[in-house]
Design a protein around this motif. Structure first.
Motif, PDB file in Angstrom:
ATOM      1  N   THR A  14     -11.082  -2.500 -17.815  1.00 57.65           N
ATOM      2  CA  THR A  14     -10.489  -3.244 -16.693  1.00 57.65           C
ATOM      3  C   THR A  14     -11.530  -4.240 -16.180  1.00 57.65           C
ATOM      4  OG1 THR A  14     -11.341  -1.804 -14.961  1.00 57.65           O
ATOM      5  CG2 THR A  14      -9.266  -1.117 -15.988  1.00 57.65           C
ATOM      6  N   ASP A  15     -11.137  -5.020 -15.164  1.00 55.91           N
ATOM      7  CA  ASP A  15     -12.090  -5.977 -14.566  1.00 55.91           C
ATOM      8  C   ASP A  15     -13.315  -5.270 -14.009  1.00 55.91           C
ATOM      9  OD1 ASP A  15     -10.246  -7.878 -15.180  1.00 55.91           O
ATOM     10  OD2 ASP A  15      -9.749  -8.429 -13.099  1.00 55.91           O
ATOM     11  N   ARG A  16     -13.096  -4.057 -13.493  1.00 55.02           N
ATOM     12  CA  ARG A  16     -14.211  -3.277 -12.932  1.00 55.02           C
ATOM     13  C   ARG A  16     -15.246  -2.994 -14.030  1.00 55.02           C
ATOM     14  NH1 ARG A  16     -17.073  -1.221  -8.442  1.00 55.02           N
ATOM     15  NH2 ARG A  16     -17.634   0.944  -8.729  1.00 55.02           N
ATOM     16  N   ALA A  17     -14.759  -2.622 -15.223  1.00 56.40           N
ATOM     17  CA  ALA A  17     -15.667  -2.332 -16.339  1.00 56.40           C
ATOM     18  C   ALA A  17     -16.415  -3.603 -16.752  1.00 56.40           C
ATOM     19  CB  ALA A  17     -14.876  -1.772 -17.520  1.00 56.40           C
ATOM     20  N   VAL A  19       1.012  -7.631   0.363  1.00 58.07           N
ATOM     21  CA  VAL A  19      -0.340  -8.174   0.276  1.00 58.07           C
ATOM     22  C   VAL A  19      -1.124  -7.666   1.486  1.00 58.07           C
ATOM     23  CG1 VAL A  19      -1.721 -10.301   0.360  1.00 58.07           C
ATOM     24  CG2 VAL A  19       0.406 -10.231  -0.969  1.00 58.07           C
ATOM     25  N   ALA A  20      -2.125  -6.848   1.246  1.00 60.37           N
ATOM     26  CA  ALA A  20      -2.904  -6.271   2.348  1.00 60.37           C
ATOM     27  C   ALA A  20      -4.153  -5.611   1.792  1.00 60.37           C
ATOM     28  CB  ALA A  20      -2.066  -5.205   3.068  1.00 60.37           C
ATOM     29  N   ASP A  21      -5.183  -5.563   2.620  1.00 61.49           N
ATOM     30  CA  ASP A  21      -6.384  -4.804   2.271  1.00 61.49           C
ATOM     31  C   ASP A  21      -6.147  -3.366   2.711  1.00 61.49           C
ATOM     32  OD1 ASP A  21      -8.821  -3.536   2.121  1.00 61.49           O
ATOM     33  OD2 ASP A  21      -9.973  -5.264   2.843  1.00 61.49           O
ATOM     34  N   LYS A  51      -3.745  -4.903 -10.804  1.00 67.43           N
ATOM     35  CA  LYS A  51      -4.535  -4.946 -12.041  1.00 67.43           C
ATOM     36  C   LYS A  51      -5.046  -3.545 -12.375  1.00 67.43           C
ATOM     37  CE  LYS A  51      -6.555  -9.445 -10.898  1.00 67.43           C
ATOM     38  NZ  LYS A  51      -7.803 -10.087 -10.460  1.00 67.43           N
ATOM     39  N   GLY A  52      -5.641  -3.435 -13.526  1.00 71.56           N
ATOM     40  CA  GLY A  52      -6.433  -2.259 -13.874  1.00 71.56           C
ATOM     41  C   GLY A  52      -5.680  -0.940 -13.840  1.00 71.56           C
ATOM     42  N   LEU A  53      -6.360   0.095 -13.360  1.00 77.37           N
ATOM     43  CA  LEU A  53      -5.822   1.456 -13.404  1.00 77.37           C
ATOM     44  C   LEU A  53      -4.615   1.605 -12.490  1.00 77.37           C
ATOM     45  CD1 LEU A  53      -9.204   3.447 -13.374  1.00 77.37           C
ATOM     46  CD2 LEU A  53      -7.894   2.571 -15.326  1.00 77.37           C
ATOM     47  N   GLY A  54      -4.642   0.956 -11.324  1.00 75.64           N
ATOM     48  CA  GLY A  54      -3.493   1.017 -10.408  1.00 75.64           C
ATOM     49  C   GLY A  54      -2.258   0.434 -11.072  1.00 75.64           C
ATOM     50  N   ARG A  55      -2.442  -0.692 -11.729  1.00 74.77           N
ATOM     51  CA  ARG A  55      -1.301  -1.299 -12.428  1.00 74.77           C
ATOM     52  C   ARG A  55      -0.819  -0.388 -13.561  1.00 74.77           C
ATOM     53  NH1 ARG A  55       0.010  -7.377 -14.692  1.00 74.77           N
ATOM     54  NH2 ARG A  55       1.783  -6.713 -15.942  1.00 74.77           N
ATOM     55  N   ASN A  57      -5.574   4.353  -4.371  1.00 75.76           N
ATOM     56  CA  ASN A  57      -6.544   3.593  -5.157  1.00 75.76           C
ATOM     57  C   ASN A  57      -7.067   2.453  -4.295  1.00 75.76           C
ATOM     58  OD1 ASN A  57      -7.996   2.710  -7.462  1.00 75.76           O
ATOM     59  ND2 ASN A  57      -6.326   1.314  -8.070  1.00 75.76           N
ATOM     60  N   ALA A  58      -8.278   2.011  -4.593  1.00 77.04           N
ATOM     61  CA  ALA A  58      -8.878   0.816  -3.959  1.00 77.04           C
ATOM     62  C   ALA A  58     -10.045   0.416  -4.837  1.00 77.04           C
ATOM     63  CB  ALA A  58      -9.359   1.136  -2.548  1.00 77.04           C
ATOM     64  N   GLY A  59     -10.611  -0.739  -4.586  1.00 79.14           N
ATOM     65  CA  GLY A  59     -11.779  -1.153  -5.358  1.00 79.14           C
ATOM     66  C   GLY A  59     -12.929  -0.178  -5.123  1.00 79.14           C
TER      67      GLY A  59
END
Ligand code: NAP
Length: 259
Positions: free
Chosen positions: A188-191, A63-65, A17-21, A88-90
Motif C-alpha cells: 500500500t502507500d504506507r509500505a 470526507v472527514a479526519d 486506499k490501502g487496507l481500509g479499501r 482504521n486510520a493512518g
C-alpha cells in the motif's frame, strides 16, 4: 462460502486506499452496504464509484479526519446504526525513541487508540440492543513484535489491544464480536512510504529497499489489500461468532514465533 452478511451496513474508516479499501471491497462483495471515509475526497469518491459499479451495494461517503472529534461526529451522523465497524486510520510516523515528546504520543494515542475506542463506544451499544454486531480493528504486527522506529505505533496500538481484550469479552454475550487484525507488510502507500525511508537512510533504490524487506518474509512477498480484506470479511461474517478478542496476524510468516 456464504458469509451471511448480505444486506448489513458497515462503517469502514479510512477506506479510500490501502487496507481500509481492501476491507470495504471485500465486504461489498458479500453484499454489505457501506459508509466509507477518508480525508481526501478525490480518491474516496473514485473508490466508492468503483465499489458501487462492481458490487451494486449502496455506498455513502464522508470526507472527514476520523481522528478528530468533529470528524467522528460527522461520520457517526451519516452512519447512523451500522452492523459492522472497521476501525482504521493512518499510522504514526517513524522516528527515534528519544525524540518523541508528549504531544507526539497524544497525537498517536488519539489516532490509533482513542479514535477506535470512541467509535466502539458510539456504535457497539446499538449493536448490542439489536443482538448482532462485528468490529474489526486494523492494528499492526508491532503489537506482537515491536518495530523500533515505529515506537509511537507500538505504544498506541498496545493500548487499544488491551482495551479490546477486556471489552470484547463484555459484549460477546450480546452477539457483538470484536477482534483485531494485525497487518505485517502489505503493498500500500504506507509500505511505499516506509520503503522510501529505508531507501533514503541506506542510500539504496526503492526496488532494493523493497526486495530487502521482502526477503525477510517467509512468503517472499508483500501482502495484498485484497487478502487483508478477505480476512476482515470473514471476521465480520456470521461464521466468526466464536472468535472473540483475538489478535490475528497477517504477515506472511514474518514474525518468527510459535504462538
Ligand atoms: P494507506 O495505504 O496509506 O491508506 C490510508 C487510508 O486511510 C487512505 O484511504 C487515507 O485517505 C485514509 N486516512 C488516513 N488518515 C486518515 C484520517 N485521519 N481520517 C480518515 N481517513 C484517513 O495505509 P495502509 O497501508 O492501508 O495502512 C492502514 C493502517 O494499517 C495504518 O494505520 C498503518 O499504520 C497500518 N499498517 C499498515 C501496514 C502496511 O504494510 N501497509 C503494516 C502495518 C500496519 P486520506 O489520506 O485521504 O485521509
Amino acid at each position: 462460502m456464504d458469509m451471511g452478511i448480505a444486506g448489513k451496513r458497515a462503517l469502514v474508516c479510512a477506506s479510500s486506499k490501502g487496507l481500509g479499501r481492501g476491507c470495504a471491497e471485500a465486504l461489498a462483495a458479500e453484499g454489505v452496504h457501506l459508509v466509507m471515509n477518508a480525508r481526501g475526497s478525490e480518491a474516496l469518491e473514485e473508490a466508492a464509484a468503483a465499489i458501487r459499479a462492481a458490487h451494486g451495494v449502496e455506498v455513502v461517503t464522508v470526507v472527514a479526519d476520523i481522528t478528530t472529534e468533529e470528524g467522528r461526529a460527522k461520520v457517526l451522523k451519516v452512519a447512523g446504526a451500522v452492523d459492522i465497524l472497521v476501525n482504521n486510520a493512518g499510522g504514526p510516523p517513524p522516528g527515534m525513541w528519544c525524540d518523541w515528546e508528549r504531544e507526539d504520543f497524544i497525537k498517536a494515542l488519539d489516532a490509533n487508540m482513542l479514535t477506535p475506542i470512541a467509535l466502539i463506544k458510539a456504535l457497539v451499544p446499538g449493536m448490542m440492543e439489536r443482538g448482532w454486531g462485528r468490529v474489526v480493528n486494523i492494528t499492526s504486527q508491532s503489537v506482537k513484535a515491536p518495530l523500533a522506529v515505529l515506537g509511537l505505533s507500538n505504544s498506541a496500538r498496545a493500548g487499544l489491544t488491551g482495551y479490546v481484550a477486556g471489552t470484547s469479552r463484555q459484549v460477546a454475550g450480546k452477539g457483538v464480536i470484536i477482534n483485531n487484525l494485525l497487518p505485517g507488510i502489505h503493498d500500500t502507500d504506507r509500505a511505499t512510504a516506509l520503503d522510501g525511508g529505508v531507501s533514503k537512510a541506506e542510500g539504496i533504490t526503492m526496488d532494493e529497499a523493497r526486495a530487502k524487506r521482502a526477503a525477510t518474509i517467509p512468503a517472499g512477498r508483500y501482502g495484498t489489500a485484497a487478502e487483508f480484506g478477505a480476512a476482515c470479511a470473514f471476521l465480520c461474517s456470521t461464521h466468526a461468532g466464536f472468535i472473540v478478542g483475538q489478535n490475528i496476524l497477517l504477515d506472511g510468516g514474518a514474525i518468527n514465533a510459535t504462538l
